[in-house]
Design a protein around this motif. Sequence first.
Motif, PDB file in Angstrom:
ATOM      1  N   VAL A   1     -44.681  50.849  12.332  1.00 35.01           N
ATOM      2  CA  VAL A   1     -45.049  52.022  13.125  1.00 35.01           C
ATOM      3  C   VAL A   1     -45.230  51.640  14.590  1.00 35.01           C
ATOM      4  O   VAL A   1     -44.819  52.377  15.490  1.00 35.01           O
TER       5      VAL A   1
ATOM      6  N   TYR B   1     -39.335  54.667   3.626  1.00 38.09           N
ATOM      7  CA  TYR B   1     -40.617  54.050   3.319  1.00 38.09           C
ATOM      8  C   TYR B   1     -41.696  55.036   2.853  1.00 38.09           C
ATOM      9  O   TYR B   1     -42.366  54.788   1.843  1.00 38.09           O
TER      10      TYR B   1
ATOM     11  N   THR C   1     -51.700  45.948   0.039  1.00 39.83           N
ATOM     12  CA  THR C   1     -52.308  47.100  -0.633  1.00 39.83           C
ATOM     13  C   THR C   1     -51.665  47.473  -1.954  1.00 39.83           C
ATOM     14  O   THR C   1     -52.284  48.132  -2.773  1.00 39.83           O
ATOM     15  N   LYS C   2     -50.407  47.095  -2.139  1.00 39.45           N
ATOM     16  CA  LYS C   2     -49.719  47.594  -3.333  1.00 39.45           C
ATOM     17  C   LYS C   2     -49.186  46.460  -4.205  1.00 39.45           C
ATOM     18  O   LYS C   2     -48.314  46.689  -5.044  1.00 39.45           O
TER      19      LYS C   2
ATOM     20  N   ILE D   1     -53.189  52.877  13.382  1.00 38.20           N
ATOM     21  CA  ILE D   1     -54.079  51.793  12.951  1.00 38.20           C
ATOM     22  C   ILE D   1     -55.404  52.364  12.463  1.00 38.20           C
ATOM     23  O   ILE D   1     -55.949  51.937  11.451  1.00 38.20           O
TER      24      ILE D   1
ATOM     25  N   GLU E   1     -47.949  45.374   4.709  1.00 38.09           N
ATOM     26  CA  GLU E   1     -48.745  46.479   4.196  1.00 38.09           C
ATOM     27  C   GLU E   1     -48.629  46.580   2.671  1.00 38.09           C
ATOM     28  O   GLU E   1     -49.611  46.769   1.963  1.00 38.09           O
TER      29      GLU E   1
ATOM     30  N   ARG F   1     -61.649  59.222   4.325  1.00 34.53           N
ATOM     31  CA  ARG F   1     -60.658  58.339   4.899  1.00 34.53           C
ATOM     32  C   ARG F   1     -59.759  57.887   3.750  1.00 34.53           C
ATOM     33  O   ARG F   1     -60.181  57.170   2.860  1.00 34.53           O
TER      34      ARG F   1
ATOM     35  N   LEU G   1     -43.727  54.957  -0.760  1.00 36.04           N
ATOM     36  CA  LEU G   1     -45.182  54.994  -0.934  1.00 36.04           C
ATOM     37  C   LEU G   1     -45.573  56.128  -1.874  1.00 36.04           C
ATOM     38  O   LEU G   1     -46.426  55.959  -2.750  1.00 36.04           O
TER      39      LEU G   1
ATOM     40  N   LYS H   1     -49.158  47.388  10.117  1.00 34.64           N
ATOM     41  CA  LYS H   1     -48.549  48.544  10.785  1.00 34.64           C
ATOM     42  C   LYS H   1     -47.459  48.136  11.766  1.00 34.64           C
ATOM     43  O   LYS H   1     -47.139  48.880  12.692  1.00 34.64           O
TER      44      LYS H   1
ATOM     45  N   MET I   1     -52.086  56.434   2.891  1.00 32.86           N
ATOM     46  CA  MET I   1     -50.963  56.539   1.964  1.00 32.86           C
ATOM     47  C   MET I   1     -50.886  55.336   1.039  1.00 32.86           C
ATOM     48  O   MET I   1     -50.385  55.423  -0.066  1.00 32.86           O
ATOM     49  N   THR I   2     -51.374  54.174   1.524  1.00 28.34           N
ATOM     50  CA  THR I   2     -51.219  52.958   0.736  1.00 28.34           C
ATOM     51  C   THR I   2     -52.355  52.761  -0.257  1.00 28.34           C
ATOM     52  O   THR I   2     -52.309  51.854  -1.059  1.00 28.34           O
ATOM     53  N   GLY I   3     -53.384  53.597  -0.171  1.00 28.63           N
ATOM     54  CA  GLY I   3     -54.477  53.426  -1.128  1.00 28.63           C
ATOM     55  C   GLY I   3     -55.109  54.758  -1.470  1.00 28.63           C
ATOM     56  O   GLY I   3     -56.217  55.059  -1.045  1.00 28.63           O
TER      57      GLY I   3
ATOM     58  N   HIS J   1     -52.028  58.410   7.345  1.00 29.29           N
ATOM     59  CA  HIS J   1     -53.432  58.772   7.178  1.00 29.29           C
ATOM     60  C   HIS J   1     -53.553  60.208   6.678  1.00 29.29           C
ATOM     61  O   HIS J   1     -53.285  61.153   7.404  1.00 29.29           O
TER      62      HIS J   1
ATOM     63  N   ASN K   1     -45.884  59.484   8.259  1.00 30.10           N
ATOM     64  CA  ASN K   1     -45.382  58.376   9.064  1.00 30.10           C
ATOM     65  C   ASN K   1     -46.492  57.418   9.452  1.00 30.10           C
ATOM     66  O   ASN K   1     -46.326  56.211   9.387  1.00 30.10           O
ATOM     67  N   LEU K   2     -47.615  57.995   9.890  1.00 23.87           N
ATOM     68  CA  LEU K   2     -48.722  57.127  10.292  1.00 23.87           C
ATOM     69  C   LEU K   2     -49.578  56.755   9.093  1.00 23.87           C
ATOM     70  O   LEU K   2     -50.387  55.838   9.157  1.00 23.87           O
TER      71      LEU K   2
END
Lengths: 441, 340
Positions: free
Chosen positions: A406, A91, A121-122, A440, A117, B72, A95, A403, B75-77, B298, B295-296
């Motif tokens: 995760v 994943y 967003t995508k 989050i 997600e 801020r 991204l 999320k 990864m998705t934006g 950010h 992974n998270l």
Amino acid sequence: MRITRSGAGRRRRTAIVATTGLTVTALLLTGCGGSSDSGSKGADADGNITLTVADFGQFGYKEAGLFEKYHELNPKITVKEDTTAEEKNYYPKLLQQLNSGSGLADVHGIEVGRIKEIADTKADSFADLSKVIDVNEWVSWKAKQATAPSGAVIGAGTDIGPMSLCYNRELFEKAGLPTDRAEVAKRTAGGWEDYLALGEEYKKKAPAGTYFMDSASAMFNAVVSSSPEQYYDASGKPVYKESASVQKGWDLAAEAASKKLTQGLAQFEDQWQAALRKSTVATVVCPAWMAGQISTYAGDANKGKWDITSAPGATAANWGGSFLAVPKSGKNVEEAAKLVKWLTAPEQQAAVFKAIGVFPSNQGAYELPDVKSATLPYFNDAPIGQIYADGAKSIPEAVLGPKDGVIKDSISTQINNMEQRGTEPDAAWDAAVRTVDKAIG
Amino acid sequence: MATTTPTRDAYVPPPRRPQKEKPSERRQLWRSRLWRFDDKASPYAYIAPFFLVFGAFGLYPLLYTGWIALHRVSMTGLDSMEWVGWENFDKILHDPEFWTSVSNTFLIGVISTVPQLLMALGIAHLLNYRLRASTFWRTIILTPYATSVASAALVFALVFRADGGLLNWTLGLVGFDPVNWANGHWTSKLAISVIVIWRWTGYNALIYLAAMQAVPNDLYEAASLDGASRWQQFLKVTIPSLRPTILFTIVISTIGSMQLFGEPLLLEGGTLGATGGNENQYETLSIYLYNYGWNLGHLGPAAAVAWAMLALLLLIAAVNWLIGRAVRTSDSAVRRGATR
């Protein structure tokens, strides 16, 4: 030797010109490399097309021989599969590819824990498949999961994960437990508490070095996924700390850990695979796709030793299931969408189900004989078609969050800590919350 | 015939054939200017490629990382960045996991660097003797360095596996219980250090060897005339002569252990590797950065970690420099005392 000033100077100038020339050429080459072949529409002179499908784990297309079949039906199209073993590694790569716009395949698999997600967003990066595929064929909630705020459906559902229980007949017999499907189902009819009670009974006469379950995190996932409210509420707010299903799943997992009913293995990793190979676990909580994992890792040596029965308390839950999405940036978006449509059509989903037991998300498949009367020889000819179809009908429509993946991973890690290291439930929960809040936040 | 050699400071007119027409004064002037320009500018052109590459792949990412650290970004934006000031730094500094990874990084750094450099010194000393097939030994010593981190880590992962690993199997033969290496707080750090030591000892040994061979032979001669044993020679002649080299290897190893990533990531691999073990027992700063960013999802805090790593390195460099200066001054004081 005679060195003249002018001679040296000229040579030097030549060197400069040459260096500059090289640098400029290099810059031009690298600068233009990305776009030089964008005009070719991805087909060679004869109109042959190669489509790449990037996925993870086990989608079953190879096992069912579907890519070869597609090539036979469409001689001009060759399909190549690029599989990453673990979704967790797949994943972030996806991204990155989406962000940079390069390295994307023509078709990408997306797991259910990530679809929200991606859809949020995508969505702009993916083709709207609702124009090609009739999404009403799928179980109702499947299409909703992949629908972007704009209304576009960015993923075609490949499968769903209705719940069952896989158990090792041989170990059950040695521990003096019933081995018959109906009998086992009856013993766990009261739900997960019954399941744990059965585990305690197993433990009393368990063959040395074996455990009742592989990992309590699997039970946790089963409990949570049987509830409509999981980690997020309908407004998109994370509520995993208050969620009743999370609380129940966590308590059950903590109980299993403290009673030492589980081997405490991180699922899908080396030691878990080894445990299946060596038959050290008696039960595995079994969403439909898990059967394929078990038969793969337990191997031919254990064929016929396993069996499948309905989940404790006849839990109707969906754990997992994936989607196929088509990135807009591909050279053959149209052909890729056609491939996706074909792969997710009832007949093909039925073929995959027959091959590795991954359960169709397309309702049209449920009436096909390949699904309806399907049995898995590896699992003592368990009538999986019937077991899963019963469960699939009553699966609640779950609220997904961005999320989910995760959160599930973090909680699983901490459940493993309770099992393996004897971490106190409260400390483990705090650690899980810390990671989840980071994700989050 | 007159012969001129090029000099860097002045224009010396090139020899001309007398029978040819004189170039005009203006042309002469122009050529002289051009020559001077060539003289002054071409060195910059020669070194420009390095600075261009450094700017593009070194400086720009460094600065851009700093910029990201103040935003801020997820990864998705990537295209929607929101200014948050120092919040990301605040976040990581208040995260106990960050401090765990700082201490892990230091502990692993110490237990890998110290034995590694000591062993490298010893090996270099041995290689410095007259040996049969010395080139062969030197090559052998360097081969671990030539393997990739990934393959080395994967092989060692098999050695340290809890279940059917080579090491546990060997221990079992001697009668020990199997150890879950990656699971323990110390055993996991030890396992990672072993991979690092295995890979880098030869490299450092070769650097020491090169430095040892530059030590003038008469120093040893003089020492042996004074009746110094081999061991005394090693302590009193070799080590002091190697001091700058030792400092260099310490700096390089410190940077290396600060960036330790592949070995802990692959020791167990998968989910556990990406979080540095189930209780972050072998999570290094790089793993922490990777986990936070990839992974998270950010990138802001991840970039902040990168800058925190830079700050830590600068801190270590400062300490190193202070120690180096202290050693030098005490050293020259001793020498002054000796000449008096």
